[in-house]
Structures are given as C-alpha cells and as structure tokens.
Design an enzyme around this catalytic site. Structure first.
Site, PDB file in Angstrom:
ATOM      1  N   ASP A   9      12.243 -14.844   3.786  1.00 16.61           N
ATOM      2  CA  ASP A   9      10.897 -15.321   3.474  1.00 16.61           C
ATOM      3  C   ASP A   9      10.530 -14.744   2.104  1.00 16.61           C
ATOM      4  O   ASP A   9      10.281 -13.549   1.967  1.00 16.61           O
ATOM      5  CB  ASP A   9       9.926 -14.827   4.556  1.00 16.61           C
ATOM      6  CG  ASP A   9       8.470 -15.169   4.247  1.00 16.61           C
ATOM      7  OD1 ASP A   9       8.193 -15.766   3.196  1.00 16.61           O
ATOM      8  OD2 ASP A   9       7.604 -14.822   5.090  1.00 16.61           O
ATOM      9  N   LYS A  59       1.422 -18.868  -3.558  1.00 21.82           N
ATOM     10  CA  LYS A  59       1.471 -17.600  -4.282  1.00 21.82           C
ATOM     11  C   LYS A  59       2.076 -17.795  -5.669  1.00 21.82           C
ATOM     12  O   LYS A  59       1.418 -17.577  -6.666  1.00 21.82           O
ATOM     13  CB  LYS A  59       2.258 -16.554  -3.491  1.00 21.82           C
ATOM     14  CG  LYS A  59       1.444 -15.898  -2.375  1.00 21.82           C
ATOM     15  CD  LYS A  59       1.630 -16.513  -1.029  1.00 21.82           C
ATOM     16  CE  LYS A  59       0.695 -15.949   0.020  1.00 21.82           C
ATOM     17  NZ  LYS A  59       1.346 -15.727   1.300  1.00 21.82           N
ATOM     18  N   TRP A  89       4.123  -9.460   7.760  1.00 20.43           N
ATOM     19  CA  TRP A  89       4.715 -10.802   7.730  1.00 20.43           C
ATOM     20  C   TRP A  89       6.020 -10.864   8.498  1.00 20.43           C
ATOM     21  O   TRP A  89       6.275 -11.849   9.195  1.00 20.43           O
ATOM     22  CB  TRP A  89       4.854 -11.317   6.301  1.00 20.43           C
ATOM     23  CG  TRP A  89       3.517 -11.680   5.728  1.00 20.43           C
ATOM     24  CD1 TRP A  89       2.882 -11.080   4.677  1.00 20.43           C
ATOM     25  CD2 TRP A  89       2.608 -12.687   6.212  1.00 20.43           C
ATOM     26  NE1 TRP A  89       1.641 -11.668   4.482  1.00 20.43           N
ATOM     27  CE2 TRP A  89       1.453 -12.652   5.407  1.00 20.43           C
ATOM     28  CE3 TRP A  89       2.658 -13.619   7.253  1.00 20.43           C
ATOM     29  CZ2 TRP A  89       0.358 -13.512   5.615  1.00 20.43           C
ATOM     30  CZ3 TRP A  89       1.575 -14.466   7.455  1.00 20.43           C
ATOM     31  CH2 TRP A  89       0.454 -14.407   6.645  1.00 20.43           C
TER      32      TRP A  89
HETATM   33  C1  LIG Z   1       1.385 -15.793   2.656  1.00 16.70           C
HETATM   34  C2  LIG Z   1       2.635 -15.447   3.384  1.00 16.70           C
HETATM   35  C3  LIG Z   1       3.012 -16.089   4.585  1.00 16.70           C
HETATM   36  C4  LIG Z   1       2.138 -17.108   5.257  1.00 16.70           C
HETATM   37  O1  LIG Z   1       2.038 -18.260   4.544  1.00 16.70           O
HETATM   38  P1  LIG Z   1       1.248 -19.537   5.092  1.00 16.70           P
HETATM   39  O2  LIG Z   1       1.578 -20.543   4.059  1.00 16.70           O
HETATM   40  O3  LIG Z   1      -0.202 -19.176   5.169  1.00 16.70           O
HETATM   41  O4  LIG Z   1       1.798 -19.883   6.429  1.00 16.70           O
HETATM   42  C5  LIG Z   1       4.211 -15.735   5.159  1.00 16.70           C
HETATM   43  N1  LIG Z   1       5.008 -14.806   4.610  1.00 16.70           N
HETATM   44  C6  LIG Z   1       4.671 -14.161   3.484  1.00 16.70           C
HETATM   45  C7  LIG Z   1       5.597 -13.136   2.912  1.00 16.70           C
HETATM   46  C8  LIG Z   1       3.481 -14.470   2.840  1.00 16.70           C
HETATM   47  O5  LIG Z   1       3.154 -13.832   1.695  1.00 16.70           O
END
Ligand SMILES: *Cc1c(COP(=O)(O)O)cnc(C)c1O
Length: 362
Positions: free
Chosen positions: A173, A197, A102
């Site tokens: 993030d 999530k 990521w």
């Molecule tokens: C799932 C995830 C993403 C991507 O998320 P989207 O909503 O599909 O763009 C980015 N960073 C992390 C840490 C994630 O777990």
C-alpha cells in the site's frame, strides 16, 4: 486570489500548474466544445486522455511490460478487500506486516473475509520503527506478504523493500508515498495507492500488478472486484472516474515535464523533509518520536511539549496561511504532510512560523 500552503494529509495539495491547466480546459477541452467531465468514457477524446495518463505513469515509474496498470474506484480501503479476493483463489494464507493504523485496517479487512498471519509487527517498539528484515517470519503457506510503505498517520516509512521467496508476491500500500521518488516496480507483485495524496483528486485508485497474478482470483467475487475483469476491460467494466483520471494524467505530465521526473522529485522531497526534521530536532518545543531511519518524507507528525499551546499554534498557523496542520484525531498533536505538490517555500514558511511561535512562547 491567494493560495495558502496546504499540509493536509488527504485529499491533499495539487500542483498549481495542474489546477491552472484544468481551469483553462474546463469549459472547452481543446476546441471540442465540451468539458472532460461531460465526455463519454468510450469517446476517442477520453480514450486518448486515459492512454496518455497510463503511458506517462509507466514512464515515470519505469513500469515493466509484464505489469498492468488499473484505474479504479473505492479508495485504498477497497483494495484491502479486493486484494485477498484476487490473490487467494488458490488458497494459502495472506501475510501482513503491522506497522500502524493503515496496515491494521488492511489486516482487519482481510480477517473479516479470510484470515491473516502477522509476519512482523512494530507494536513492541510503540510504532516508532519498522521491523528489520530478519524479523519477518512468513507462514508456510504464505499467499502474499502485504505491507504499508508509508504509514500516513504515524509518519513511519520503510527504508527497505522486503526480500521474499520467489513464489510469494510482495504487496504494498503506497497510498501516501507513491511517486515521491523512483521505485523498482519489478520487486512487487501488487502496488496500490488511493489518488488523493500524491496522484490527484479523491475518487481514483491506481493498482499496478504483475500479469501472472491475474489468474489467482476467486470465482465468487463481484465483477467490479476482479483485477482480471478490470484489466481486460481497460479499467472500464463500468464508468470510471473520468475527471479524476484526467487530473491524475495532468499531474503525471507535470512530474515529467516540469519537475523533471522522480529522481528530481526525490531530491526536492528529501530536502523538504530534512529541513523540517532538523528544525524539530533543534527545538525545545517540538518533537517527533520516529527512529530517524524510518522517518517519513511525506508525513511529519510532531507534538508540542506543552499541550495547552496546541490550539494557539493551529490558530496562528492558519492566520499565517499554513493550513491543515492538526494531527490525526487518533494521535493528536500536529502533522505536516509534505507531498509532491507542497513546494519547498511552503516548508520554509512553516519552519519560520514554528521558530517564531517557539520564541514567543518560550
Ligand atoms: C489514505 C490512506 C488509505 C485510505 O485511503 P482511502 O482512499 O480513503 O480508502 C489507506 N492506506 C494509506 C497508507 C493511506 O494513506
């Protein structure tokens, strides 16, 4: 009706109490005679839903008054692009810590648009530990430092919040670990998280940012990219994802009223993760390669010593009502995501199944 235990990495499990409440309110929201899905986003009813959600999120995370909360679309992936557009208006170089898939995606997106300096990386330890604080080397003109608090695929999580010079905002993030425990928001310039999530259903992204950073945007970006425009419009420059926003609000109420806040949630999450890692470490069949201090509470990847057992493991797990344990396609093996809505009994059921599977295949 049977609800199975869902270990999906995302879109992920939602609290049963939240789904029940949504079901009860689905056709007729509190006597208004229509569904939240059918309401104008400009209506008084929706306004109340939207404001309540923000208020509850602010309470849960103790978000200081000089921070704005935005409810956006586009997922965390759109933030990979929005962020540089919004923070590089005065120049400077974006800095990144690379800890896995990521963070690499965030870096690649920044590079498509601008440039990026890698201030620290976990590549030299095979993505098994995060860089220690003293290894972080900012560029002279750092506009911000971005890191991924929890690498959802690798199962690698920061055990500290980086310290930076005061003029360099820290950006994180937190898609897969926000709300899993208390957080000192005042340490950050920007926090963002896709909802699917730990917040709610897919389609919503939450951004929390310090208000002085609203001035740093580039003039040439699309209006939907602009934190400032979104902030001024209460996240309603255009139609927001109203139903996802409402469900997120129900999750926040559940965390506050039924779980008892983020410290209580953290106790449960710590126990869930410790039990599963202990079971993995004690077994001969399963293993997890991450340095114990950086093992993720939320995403637990593990491999079986014999790959030929993978298919049988997944098939029998599914028969036992344990869903979505297959690891990410890029790394293989298994992954159990233990987000807030996965109950402790679900983790115990998984551990029981794993022990039994090992015994039968010894
Ligand atoms: C799932 C995830 C993403 C991507 O998320 P989207 O909503 O599909 O763009 C980015 N960073 C992390 C840490 C994630 O777990």
């Amino acid at each position: 009706m049977t609800r199975h235990y869902n270990f999906c990495a995302g879109p992920a499990a939602l609290p049963v109490a939240v789904l029940e409440r949504a079901r009860d309110e689905l056709l007729d929201y509190r006597g208004r005679g229509l569904s939240v899905m059918e309401m104008s986003h400009r209506s008084a009813e929706f306004n109340e839903i939207a404001e309540r959600a923000e208020r509850d999120l602010r309470d849960l995370l103790a978000i200081p008054d000089n921070y704005r909360v935005l409810f956006l679309q586009g997922g965390a992936t759109l933030q990979f692009a929005m962020l540089p557009y919004n923070l590089l208006g005065q120049g400077g170089t974006p800095n990144y810590i690379d800890t896995g898939i990521w963070s690499k995606k965030a870096i690649d997106e920044a590079k498509r648009l601008f440039s990026a300096h890698i201030a620290a990386s976990s590549r030299d330890n095979g993505l098994s530990a995060v860089p220690r604080p003293e290894a972080i080397a900012l560029s002279d003109d750092a506009a911000y430092l971005h890191y991924t608090g929890n690498e959802t695929i690798g199962g690698l999580e920061f055990d500290y919040i980086p310290e930076l010079p005061e003029d360099v905002p820290l950006v994180c993030d937190l898609s897969s670990s926000i709300l899993s425990r208390p957080l000192d928001v005042s340490r950050f310039g920007v926090i963002y998280a896709g909802a699917q999530k730990n917040i709610g259903p897919a389609g919503l992204t939450v951004v929390i940012l310090r208000d002085d950073l609203l001035e740093r945007g580039r003039a040439d970006m699309p209006s939907l990219f602009s934190y400032q425009a979104m902030s001024e419009a209460g996240s309603m420059v255009n139609t927001p994802p109203t139903y996802a926003w409402y469900l997120a609000g129900l999750v926040f109420q559940w965390l506050k009223n039924e779980v008892g806040g983020l410290a209580a949630m953290a106790d449960i999450n710590r126990r869930k993760a410790q039990k599963l890692y202990r079971a993995i470490d004690e077994s001969q069949l399963y293993s997890n390669p991450i340095d114990p201090v950086n093992r993720s509470w939320m995403n637990v990847p593990f491999v079986l010593a014999e790959e030929r057992l993978n298919a049988g493991f997944l098939e029998q797990a599914e028969q036992a009502g344990l869903l979505n344990l297959k690891g990410h396609r890029s790394v293989g093996g298994m992954r159990a995501s233990l987000y807030n809505a996965v109950p402790e009994e679900g983790v115990e059921a998984l551990i029981g199944f794993m022990r039994e599977f090992e015994r039968k295949n010894a």
